[in-house]
Design a protein around this motif. Structure first.
Motif: not given
Lengths: 236, 236
Positions: A138-140, B55-62, B97-100
DNA sequence: CGCCGTATTGAATAGGGTCAAGCGACGTGG
DNA sequence: CCACGTCGCTTGACCCTATTCAATACGGCG
């Protein structure tokens, strides 16, 4: 497996196992153990071109997993105009908002013949508590919808009309790269791009003259992707 | 409770209990039992106006829970232009979006001084498996973001320039109805509405002449909502 | 064959873009 | 304290693109 075959297996208990969208994320997450309980409430449905899956502000009771065809989500403005805010295709979930809110947020209309799997929202909600896979799915889906919205905002709603038309063609062609794909009527295209039918038509005529676009039939198009990407300065 | 007070309680184990956003959905879902584990990884941060959260395309950790201030999400087009696709305000989640997915999808920039709570994405992901409340909260947030996107597509990106400016003002005023509220610079407004700074400026000048808009200070505005809604033919 | 809905094309117009100049607030340094 | 430079906002004049309005062409279907 054809649609009629699928309707047949609907009568069986194992329907989901043979469902043509077994590979689609959400259905894949409904486990065999759930079949008996879900048996009575999941429907497979075929919707003819032009008819509505649901309307804006209707009570949102189901999500629809799109097996085949294209669905448009339309919004009406107080001024009377309307805007198409998203197109959904195979594997997308139509009416996903029914899981979190009580009313649908758009008119959902079949642009082609469409086949869907109709699942009660509260069932999805309930299952999502138990299955973290379903949850992730769902999240996706939501994530993808947002990404699409961002694309529409950036590429399809700003810049010169030619760019918008080209971006839309590229986007549509992603369904079937290198092949013939579905192209909506000029008015619908206009409602996606915030342009008039005439402007869309003129741009399409130009692309055809330049040999970047062919229309093998009503609703059908084939493009020279590389050439179109060059127009909008998209690398690769 | 001021920001410095909050930074102090950060040092305590009960930090989240006293967190100024205790009422905000997501934090509220982190239960006392989780505090010890999360202790080391959640940061409270103040970000100055104009600087980037990511920034865009940075690794999403938080993910960032927005306690105060306004954050813009910006996208760059291959043509060099840029577009602001969303504004986030108190209670919104920045970088959800960092969750997915593994990379952020936008530039996130503070338009005002901003305070956030920074939570590792994998922690959220992990907790979401255990807490169905947290999960519901995530789904709700996503749903809200999509609703906003739809609004931006319909009201802020099509129709005459005056309508767009008016819709934006109405939208901005919802943060603080009947009062003075934050109004971005003309260039940013242009990037939200797909208009040039000049056009935005001209429309604002017109609204001021008609007495529908006052600018009590740089970045600040006060509007006559009823009158503006009449302009865009929005009932009530 | 004639009708209807959709698409195309044309000509005139308006609305927003573009370019360029002027203005005002603010901050810096003399 | 004022002169100066910067930056963002405003205003004006001109141009160009997309809209508007209208006529025509196309294609499917009774």
């Amino acid at each position: 497996m054809t649609i009629s075959d699928c309707n047949k297996v609907l009568l069986e208990e194992e329907k989901c196992v043979f469902c043509p969208t077994r590979d689609i994320t959400l259905s894949a997450c409904i486990k065999p153990g759930d079949f008996l309980r879900t048996y009575s409430s999941i429907y497979y449905k075929v919707i003819e071109k032009g008819s509505k899956l649901y309307g804006c502000d209707e009570e949102a009771r189901h999500i629809f997993i799109l097996h085949d065809g294209i669905v448009k989500l339309k919004k009406h403005l107080p001024t009377g105009e309307q805007r198409i805010v998203r197109l959904l295709r195979k594997g997308d979930i139509v009416g996903i908002e029914s899981v979190t809110v009580s009313c649908y947020q758009h008119d959902a209309i079949a642009m082609t013949a469409v086949s869907v799997c109709m699942i009660p929202a509260d069932l999805v909600f309930e299952l999502s508590h138990k299955s973290s896979e379903l949850n992730a799915s769902l999240l996706n889906n939501w994530q993808r919808a947002l990404l699409t919205s961002d694309t529409w905002l950036t590429k399809l709603s700003s810049g010169p009309s030619l760019y918008r038309v080209v971006w839309l063609l590229i986007w549509l062609s992603e369904i079937a790269p290198d092949e013939e794909f579905f192209m909506p009527g000029r008015e619908d295209m206009g409602n996606m791009l915030a342009l008039t039918t005439e402007t869309v038509s003129r741009n399409i005529a130009g692309l055809r003259r330049d040999g970047d676009l062919e229309l093998p039939g009503r609703d059908r198009a084939r493009i020279d992707i590389a050439s179109l990407k060059r127009i909008v300065k998209d690398p690769v």
